[in-house]
Scaffold this active site. Structure first.
Site, PDB file in Angstrom:
ATOM      1  N   ASN A 138     103.411  60.695 -62.525  1.00 27.08           N
ATOM      2  CA  ASN A 138     102.984  59.454 -63.178  1.00 27.08           C
ATOM      3  C   ASN A 138     103.558  59.341 -64.590  1.00 27.08           C
ATOM      4  OD1 ASN A 138     101.199  61.675 -63.592  1.00 27.08           O
ATOM      5  ND2 ASN A 138      99.641  60.295 -64.416  1.00 27.08           N
ATOM      6  N   ILE A 139     103.914  58.112 -64.945  1.00 23.07           N
ATOM      7  CA  ILE A 139     104.506  57.815 -66.251  1.00 23.07           C
ATOM      8  C   ILE A 139     103.666  56.710 -66.890  1.00 23.07           C
ATOM      9  CG2 ILE A 139     106.554  56.964 -67.447  1.00 23.07           C
ATOM     10  CD1 ILE A 139     108.220  58.038 -65.079  1.00 23.07           C
ATOM     11  N   GLU A 140     102.969  57.073 -67.964  1.00 20.05           N
ATOM     12  CA  GLU A 140     102.077  56.101 -68.606  1.00 20.05           C
ATOM     13  C   GLU A 140     102.762  55.428 -69.788  1.00 20.05           C
ATOM     14  OE1 GLU A 140      98.438  58.252 -69.396  1.00 20.05           O
ATOM     15  OE2 GLU A 140      97.909  58.259 -67.262  1.00 20.05           O
TER      16      GLU A 140
ATOM     17  N   GLU B 281     103.586  58.294 -56.946  1.00 18.32           N
ATOM     18  CA  GLU B 281     104.112  57.927 -55.621  1.00 18.32           C
ATOM     19  C   GLU B 281     105.291  56.969 -55.748  1.00 18.32           C
ATOM     20  OE1 GLU B 281     101.029  57.921 -56.728  1.00 18.32           O
ATOM     21  OE2 GLU B 281      99.536  58.007 -55.120  1.00 18.32           O
TER      22      GLU B 281
ATOM     23  N   CYS C 233     102.792  54.961 -61.098  1.00 15.36           N
ATOM     24  CA  CYS C 233     102.185  56.088 -60.391  1.00 15.36           C
ATOM     25  C   CYS C 233     103.246  57.056 -59.867  1.00 15.36           C
ATOM     26  CB  CYS C 233     101.376  55.595 -59.195  1.00 15.36           C
ATOM     27  SG  CYS C 233      99.963  54.581 -59.633  1.00 15.36           S
TER      28      CYS C 233
ATOM     29  N   CYS D  14     100.650  51.436 -54.686  1.00 18.95           N
ATOM     30  CA  CYS D  14     101.454  52.475 -54.030  1.00 18.95           C
ATOM     31  C   CYS D  14     101.405  52.320 -52.515  1.00 18.95           C
ATOM     32  CB  CYS D  14     100.975  53.862 -54.448  1.00 18.95           C
ATOM     33  SG  CYS D  14     101.347  54.202 -56.177  1.00 18.95           S
TER      34      CYS D  14
ATOM     35  N   CYS E  52      96.793  54.561 -54.858  1.00 18.77           N
ATOM     36  CA  CYS E  52      96.253  53.247 -55.246  1.00 18.77           C
ATOM     37  C   CYS E  52      96.844  52.145 -54.364  1.00 18.77           C
ATOM     38  CB  CYS E  52      96.528  52.970 -56.720  1.00 18.77           C
ATOM     39  SG  CYS E  52      98.187  52.344 -57.055  1.00 18.77           S
TER      40      CYS E  52
HETATM   41  N1  THU Z   1      97.923  57.459 -60.627  1.00 18.95           N
HETATM   42  C1  THU Z   1      98.948  57.855 -59.816  1.00 18.95           C
HETATM   43  O1  THU Z   1      99.929  58.454 -60.281  1.00 18.95           O
HETATM   44  N2  THU Z   1      98.860  57.557 -58.495  1.00 18.95           N
HETATM   45  C2  THU Z   1      97.847  56.846 -57.917  1.00 18.95           C
HETATM   46  O2  THU Z   1      97.925  56.507 -56.745  1.00 18.95           O
HETATM   47  C3  THU Z   1      96.657  56.528 -58.709  1.00 18.95           C
HETATM   48  C4  THU Z   1      96.762  56.726 -60.176  1.00 18.95           C
HETATM   49  C5  THU Z   1      98.030  57.757 -62.059  1.00 18.95           C
HETATM   50  C6  THU Z   1      98.213  56.554 -62.937  1.00 18.95           C
HETATM   51  C7  THU Z   1      97.632  57.030 -64.247  1.00 18.95           C
HETATM   52  O3  THU Z   1      98.659  57.672 -64.986  1.00 18.95           O
HETATM   53  C8  THU Z   1      96.589  58.044 -63.845  1.00 18.95           C
HETATM   54  O4  THU Z   1      96.850  58.382 -62.498  1.00 18.95           O
HETATM   55  C9  THU Z   1      95.154  57.542 -63.982  1.00 18.95           C
HETATM   56  O5  THU Z   1      95.000  56.323 -63.366  1.00 18.95           O
END
Ligand code: THU
Length: 139
Positions: A43-45, A56, A54, A94, A91
């Site tokens: 994940n990259i915020e 995925e 996300c 994804c 999510c």
């Molecule tokens: N996140 C994912 O990488 N995949 C998902 O399917 C659900 C959420 C990440 C996004 C964010 O960086 C962190 O989880 C919290 O939501």
């Protein structure tokens, strides 16, 4: 539940590559294509929270960049894991992207009861598809 060990190891490794200073949650995903190549994502915020990508979808994007034989689906299996020790199912966004790249792909993730797997098409019932006829009418 038989989680593919090579993908699980790759997904765990991918969690270390997350950029998640806001949630502090590290998510890792690993997929395998039909030639046995493994691609990973984390994940990259972003400070503008809604821009977060996300794990995925990062894994799918990595694989898409190398997708040679487009007569075959992009991938067959994906394993998703995270650093929290609690379940994090994929999510909705994804699920939509997984479905498009292979509705019959098997997706492995953690639930309260342990590992589970489901086909991409079963993760998003009634999903949106772009109908060919609709695309043509508007082209
Ligand atoms: N996140 C994912 O990488 N995949 C998902 O399917 C659900 C959420 C990440 C996004 C964010 O960086 C962190 O989880 C919290 O939501």
């Amino acid at each position: 539940m038989n989680v593919p060990e090579n993908l699980k190891a790759a997904a765990i490794q991918a969690t270390t590559q997350a950029y998640s200073p806001y949630s502090k949650i590290k998510v890792g995903a690993a997929l395998i294509d039909h030639d046995g190549n493994i691609f990973t994502g984390a994940n990259i915020e972003n400070a503008s929270y809604g821009l977060t990508i996300c794990a995925e979808r990062v894994a799918l994007a990595n694989a898409l960049m190398k997708w040679q034989d487009r007569s075959r689906p992009l991938f067959s299996k994906m394993v998703i894991t995270n650093s929290t020790g609690t379940p994090m199912p994929p999510c909705g966004a994804c699920r939509q992207m997984l479905l498009e790249m292979n509705e019959n792909a098997e997706i492995f993730f953690e639930t309260a009861g342990g590992w589970t797997s489901a086909l991409a098409k079963d993760l998003l019932p009634g999903a949106f598809y772009m109908r060919e006829d609709l695309a043509e009418e508007n082209g």
